[in-house]
Design a protein around this motif. Sequence first.
Motif, PDB file in Angstrom:
ATOM      1  N   GLY A 188      13.957 -61.240  20.512  1.00 56.12           N
ATOM      2  CA  GLY A 188      13.451 -61.955  21.896  1.00 56.12           C
ATOM      3  C   GLY A 188      13.602 -63.403  21.512  1.00 56.12           C
ATOM      4  N   SER A 201      25.688 -56.806  26.287  1.00 59.80           N
ATOM      5  CA  SER A 201      24.868 -57.102  27.190  1.00 59.80           C
ATOM      6  C   SER A 201      23.827 -56.841  25.806  1.00 59.80           C
ATOM      7  CB  SER A 201      24.154 -55.443  27.157  1.00 59.80           C
ATOM      8  OG  SER A 201      24.299 -54.303  26.227  1.00 59.80           O
ATOM      9  N   ARG A 202      22.581 -57.200  26.682  1.00 57.60           N
ATOM     10  CA  ARG A 202      20.851 -57.283  26.485  1.00 57.60           C
ATOM     11  C   ARG A 202      20.022 -56.798  25.412  1.00 57.60           C
ATOM     12  NH1 ARG A 202      16.020 -61.100  28.848  1.00 57.60           N
ATOM     13  NH2 ARG A 202      14.599 -61.087  26.641  1.00 57.60           N
ATOM     14  N   SER A 203      20.960 -55.558  25.213  1.00 63.98           N
ATOM     15  CA  SER A 203      20.650 -54.170  24.567  1.00 63.98           C
ATOM     16  C   SER A 203      21.120 -54.262  23.252  1.00 63.98           C
ATOM     17  CB  SER A 203      20.300 -53.410  25.574  1.00 63.98           C
ATOM     18  OG  SER A 203      21.667 -52.853  25.665  1.00 63.98           O
ATOM     19  N   GLU A 204      22.641 -55.030  24.011  1.00 67.73           N
ATOM     20  CA  GLU A 204      23.172 -54.603  22.281  1.00 67.73           C
ATOM     21  C   GLU A 204      22.935 -55.819  21.432  1.00 67.73           C
ATOM     22  OE1 GLU A 204      26.981 -52.406  24.164  1.00 67.73           O
ATOM     23  OE2 GLU A 204      26.916 -54.722  25.308  1.00 67.73           O
ATOM     24  N   TYR A 225      20.704 -66.603  19.259  1.00 66.94           N
ATOM     25  CA  TYR A 225      19.851 -65.688  19.057  1.00 66.94           C
ATOM     26  C   TYR A 225      19.562 -65.562  18.029  1.00 66.94           C
ATOM     27  CZ  TYR A 225      17.190 -61.407  20.100  1.00 66.94           C
ATOM     28  OH  TYR A 225      16.629 -59.812  20.792  1.00 66.94           O
ATOM     29  N   ARG A 285      22.484 -58.846  19.700  1.00 63.48           N
ATOM     30  CA  ARG A 285      21.428 -59.291  17.773  1.00 63.48           C
ATOM     31  C   ARG A 285      21.987 -59.993  17.357  1.00 63.48           C
ATOM     32  NH1 ARG A 285      27.119 -55.976  15.158  1.00 63.48           N
ATOM     33  NH2 ARG A 285      28.766 -57.693  14.695  1.00 63.48           N
ATOM     34  N   ASP A 320      13.145 -65.511  27.440  1.00 60.90           N
ATOM     35  CA  ASP A 320      12.877 -65.558  28.521  1.00 60.90           C
ATOM     36  C   ASP A 320      12.184 -66.754  29.747  1.00 60.90           C
ATOM     37  OD1 ASP A 320      14.138 -63.081  28.715  1.00 60.90           O
ATOM     38  OD2 ASP A 320      12.547 -61.859  27.772  1.00 60.90           O
TER      39      ASP A 320
END
Length: 352
Positions: A323, A297-300, A319, A302, A341
């Motif tokens: 962000g 997920s996005r929250s996970e 990544y 790294r 984004d």
Amino acid sequence: MKESLPMARVLTRTHTGDYFKFLLGHSRRNLPVVSRGVAALLLVLAVVVGPAAPAAAQPSLAEIEAELDAQWLKLEPVIEQYNKVRSELKANQKKAAELDKRIAPLSLQASLAADEIGEVANSYYRTGPSSELNALLKTGSPTSLADQLLVLDRISKRRQQQIAAVVETRDRYLAERQALDELIAQQKAQDEELAEKRKTIDAEIDRLEQARLAAYRTTGYSGGSGASGPCPAESVGGAAGVAVGTACAQIGKPYVWGATGPNAFDCSGLTQYAWASAGVGLTHFTGAQWNQGQSVSRSEARPGDLVFFFSDLRHVGLYIGGGMMVHAPRPGQPVQMENIDNMPVVGFKRVG
């Protein structure tokens, strides 16, 4: 007055230099006359030439960039489809080469075994059994020629069964090789078709890129260089740290479709190159890379994770945390840092 205008046109085109020499040749006492003549000539020239037509408005940098982006939306899926065909073609050609290595010894083994049976039979019936075969026959204590022939027949059948197994394996590989040959031929045809399609769009991209560079020269602006800030945005160790560090080191290198480094990259070529430095092999195709990683997920997410964009997975970046990502955007924009984004994110994948 109507007749003087054509003469003025002739004068301005063919005799202007001679007329000025004539004027300058007059004596100083005729200077007022000369001045009046020059003034009259300038007036005629102004009437004939008329005011300059307003120049066509040149597109702004923003308009050129927007048009490039629109063209890129058409081209990037074609390039990724090209990468897909190319990666599958290479994989199948590698499989074909491996099959050839397996087929060759099997064919040789079957041929030698068949020859061996023939030689044994011929030798036995022509000169009698060899000492080795004779010893083998005597082990079974054959008491007659019929018993000896039966033993030989059993040896031959066992050998034939071995040959049959070899031939069956070889023929299965040959069938796989034939199927691969057909697939490779199809993929080569697809490759040529995509190459032609890409040429058309590449020509338009090149036209826009030249307009973009001309506009930059006019304004003194050198073009976008991506986001500023530390790279990576977050520190990380291990294999992911190696991949991220490698990606950051490529910032500023040009985008070239189909390129996998070290001097130029496309999007999936950059992520492949970054992770290869950490010992992880990725396919040079965004769709394949999506399937080679584990979803997070996005929250996970790294640093080191792959981040994918658009519903058709046409673009991928690496990544780096905060962000931000490092990616190879498109022609005219080098490898750079950018906020994730700025494009529609569809998911993250962890590899390594």
